[in-house]
Write an enzyme that holds these catalytic residues in place. Structure first.
Site, PDB file in Angstrom:
ATOM      1  N   LYS A  48     -13.819   0.808  15.590  1.00  0.00           N
ATOM      2  CA  LYS A  48     -12.499   0.199  15.747  1.00  0.00           C
ATOM      3  C   LYS A  48     -12.034   0.307  17.204  1.00  0.00           C
ATOM      4  CE  LYS A  48      -8.234  -0.082  13.052  1.00  0.00           C
ATOM      5  NZ  LYS A  48      -7.445   0.439  11.960  1.00  0.00           N
ATOM      6  N   PHE A  66      -4.150   3.423  14.695  1.00  0.00           N
ATOM      7  CA  PHE A  66      -4.496   4.394  13.655  1.00  0.00           C
ATOM      8  C   PHE A  66      -5.579   3.793  12.775  1.00  0.00           C
ATOM      9  CE2 PHE A  66      -1.642   8.116  13.376  1.00  0.00           C
ATOM     10  CZ  PHE A  66      -0.921   7.892  14.538  1.00  0.00           C
ATOM     11  N   ASN A 109       0.850  -1.194   0.000  1.00  0.00           N
ATOM     12  CA  ASN A 109       0.000   0.000   0.000  1.00  0.00           C
ATOM     13  C   ASN A 109       0.889   1.249   0.000  1.00  0.00           C
ATOM     14  OD1 ASN A 109       0.562   0.765   2.849  1.00  0.00           O
ATOM     15  ND2 ASN A 109      -0.382  -1.228   3.212  1.00  0.00           N
ATOM     16  N   ASP A 165      -4.248  -6.237   5.091  1.00  0.00           N
ATOM     17  CA  ASP A 165      -5.261  -7.104   5.712  1.00  0.00           C
ATOM     18  C   ASP A 165      -5.166  -8.538   5.185  1.00  0.00           C
ATOM     19  OD1 ASP A 165      -6.323  -5.105   7.270  1.00  0.00           O
ATOM     20  OD2 ASP A 165      -7.628  -4.381   5.658  1.00  0.00           O
ATOM     21  N   LYS A 195       9.582 -17.018  -9.981  1.00  0.00           N
ATOM     22  CA  LYS A 195       8.865 -15.912 -10.614  1.00  0.00           C
ATOM     23  C   LYS A 195       7.760 -16.478 -11.513  1.00  0.00           C
ATOM     24  CE  LYS A 195       9.414 -11.983 -13.627  1.00  0.00           C
ATOM     25  NZ  LYS A 195      10.126 -11.471 -14.757  1.00  0.00           N
ATOM     26  N   ILE A 255      -2.613  -7.319  14.230  1.00  0.00           N
ATOM     27  CA  ILE A 255      -1.581  -7.128  15.267  1.00  0.00           C
ATOM     28  C   ILE A 255      -2.154  -6.352  16.463  1.00  0.00           C
ATOM     29  CG2 ILE A 255       0.737  -6.234  15.772  1.00  0.00           C
ATOM     30  CD1 ILE A 255       1.389  -6.531  12.804  1.00  0.00           C
ATOM     31  N   CYS A 273       1.050   2.126  14.045  1.00  0.00           N
ATOM     32  CA  CYS A 273       0.912   3.147  13.000  1.00  0.00           C
ATOM     33  C   CYS A 273       1.181   2.550  11.621  1.00  0.00           C
ATOM     34  CB  CYS A 273       1.897   4.277  13.313  1.00  0.00           C
ATOM     35  SG  CYS A 273       1.586   5.778  12.397  1.00  0.00           S
ATOM     36  N   ALA A 274       1.646   1.290  11.589  1.00  0.00           N
ATOM     37  CA  ALA A 274       1.955   0.661  10.293  1.00  0.00           C
ATOM     38  C   ALA A 274       0.677   0.432   9.508  1.00  0.00           C
ATOM     39  CB  ALA A 274       2.670  -0.669  10.525  1.00  0.00           C
TER      40      ALA A 274
END
Ligand SMILES: Cc1cc2nc3c(=O)[nH]c(=O)nc-3n(C[C@H](O)[C@H](O)[C@H](O)COP(=O)(O)O)c2cc1C
Length: 398
Positions: A338, A324, A211, A280, A290, A308, A275-276
């Site tokens: 949350k 966060f 992300n 999900d 590959k 976590i 804060c990471a």
């Protein structure tokens, strides 16, 4: 040299004292400690030192005019006030000190001081008799009672020929006193784990799902917690910013690795700040080789990652937890949900649908949500947002 002012924004106000000729050296010493310095020169100050000298040394435009139409479109007086972490008036003339004490907003510097919540430090410099005068001392007393810091002038022979107290201290001593303002002890003795950055979920040895998180908000929290005296473990995923070498830095890639690292240390920790931007989902069976393209659709099966924050909150002996919530819709509702579902003390709501703030930007604007309060933290640099979050948190929980 320890760069104790790294990432700090110092607004130097240079007013009408003969010692204004030393101001460029003050700028240099602050820069040596890592500070970003901008200068406001008062009309009195400009009689003793030129705008050009200060601009050349600070490498920034020198501000002097409250009525500058162009400046008001960009770095206007309110922006300057918000930009600063500390406003240092060096030298501070008797007239400038009197203006500050009476709350005047008659020029750019006095207006910026009134409009700012930054640390205010004053370095008086004047004739010894002026310094001793009842009016000056009572103005300094008033400013101190409002929270300003006063840098005591040196004694010795003065430009006017007098001998006594009123000389501007050495620039290095002024810079060191500014650095000291950022060292607090509010979190000393606390061990804090902070996660930050994006996790990378492998698809094959060269591809991954991730992300846009840059880690900037988390790193601002790491820096601020360290400044406040905490021992910090920084568990980071993918980031493109420098680490703080005063933290115990642990690199991770996937959500599972981040989970393992956090859990290994969590029993020794007082505060956990999540804060990471943890993915999900991860790919159920990443390929060892590959994946070759063959023209067909490729279907990846995704499985949910461990949460976590929720797992830390479920521990029997859990630390105080700040999570966060990066939301794009029904932001307040989702964040409150949350807070309840995860069982953490605080949720910091981040509206990432606004491109000017949130992911990758240097600024943020958040809402601090606990069971007891909901507080808007206005748009500002991530460093200031981190400071505000921690100040509110310390007040409520420590
Ligand atoms: C040669 C000269 C030297 C001065 N030195 C000082 C000084 O060291 N400290 C001070 O407070 N005022 C000093 N003053 C008076 C200030 O410059 C004057 O009060 C001015 O209005 C202050 O401007 P400011 O409000 O922009 O600081 C001096 C004035 C002159 C003419």
């Amino acid at each position: 040299m320890i760069k104790s002012l790294t990432n700090k924004r110092i607004l130097l106000g240079v007013s009408g004292s003969i010692s204004a000729y030393k101001a460029p050296d003050v700028v240099r010493r602050l820069q040596d400690l890592g500070a970003d310095v901008r200068v406001i020169l008062t009309s009195g100050g400009s009689k003793f030192i030129t705008e050009l000298s200060l601009q050349s040394i600070s490498k920034n435009k020198v501000h002097h005019n409250l009525w500058d139409k162009e400046a008001e479109l960009s770095m206007g007086h309110i922006e300057l006030a918000k930009w600063a972490d500390c406003i240092l008036i060096a030298p501070a003339s008797a007239n400038m000190i009197s203006n500050m004490a009476s709350g005047k907003a008659s020029d750019l510097l006095s207006s910026v001081i009134l409009a700012s919540d930054a640390i205010l430090m004053i370095a008086p410099a004047m004739n010894q008799q002026m310094y001793k005068s009842g009016a000056l001392q009572s103005n300094l007393g008033l400013l101190k009672s409002r929270g300003a810091g006063v840098i005591t002038p040196d004694s010795g022979s003065q430009a006017c020929g007098d001998i006594g107290q009123g000389r501007l201290p050495e620039s290095i001593d002024i810079a060191n006193q500014i650095a000291k303002q950022f060292q607090t002890t509010q979190l000393s003795g606390k061990h804090i784990i902070i996660t930050l950055g994006a996790t990378l979920e492998p698809i094959d040895p060269v591809r991954f799902i991730s992300n846009h998180s840059s880690g900037k908000m988390g790193m601002a929290l790491v820096d601020t917690c360290i400044e406040m005296g905490a021992q910090v473990t920084c568990v980071y995923g993918s980031i493109n910013i420098p680490l703080n070498d005063k933290a115990n830095n642990i690199q991770t890639l996937s959500a599972q690795q981040m989970y393992d690292c956090v859990m290994q240390d969590i029993h020794h920790c007082d505060i956990f700040i999540s804060c990471a931007a943890v993915c999900d989902y991860s790919v159920k069976e990443p390929s060892n080789q590959k994946i070759k393209k063959n023209g067909d659709n490729l279907i990846l099966e995704l499985i949910p990652n461990k949460d976590i924050l929720a797992n830390v909150c479920n521990l029997e002996k859990k630390p105080l937890c700040i999570g966060f919530a990066a939301e794009t819709q029904n932001t307040l509702e989702n964040a409150q949900l949350k807070l309840k579902n995860k069982g953490c003390e605080v949720i910091i709501l981040n509206d990432v649908s606004n491109a000017e703030i949130g992911f990758n930007s240097d600024e943020n604007q958040v809402i601090f949500i606990s069971q007891k309060q909901q507080k808007n933290i206005a748009k500002n640099s991530k460093t200031k947002i981190a400071k505000n979050i921690l100040t509110i948190f310390i007040k409520e929980f420590l």
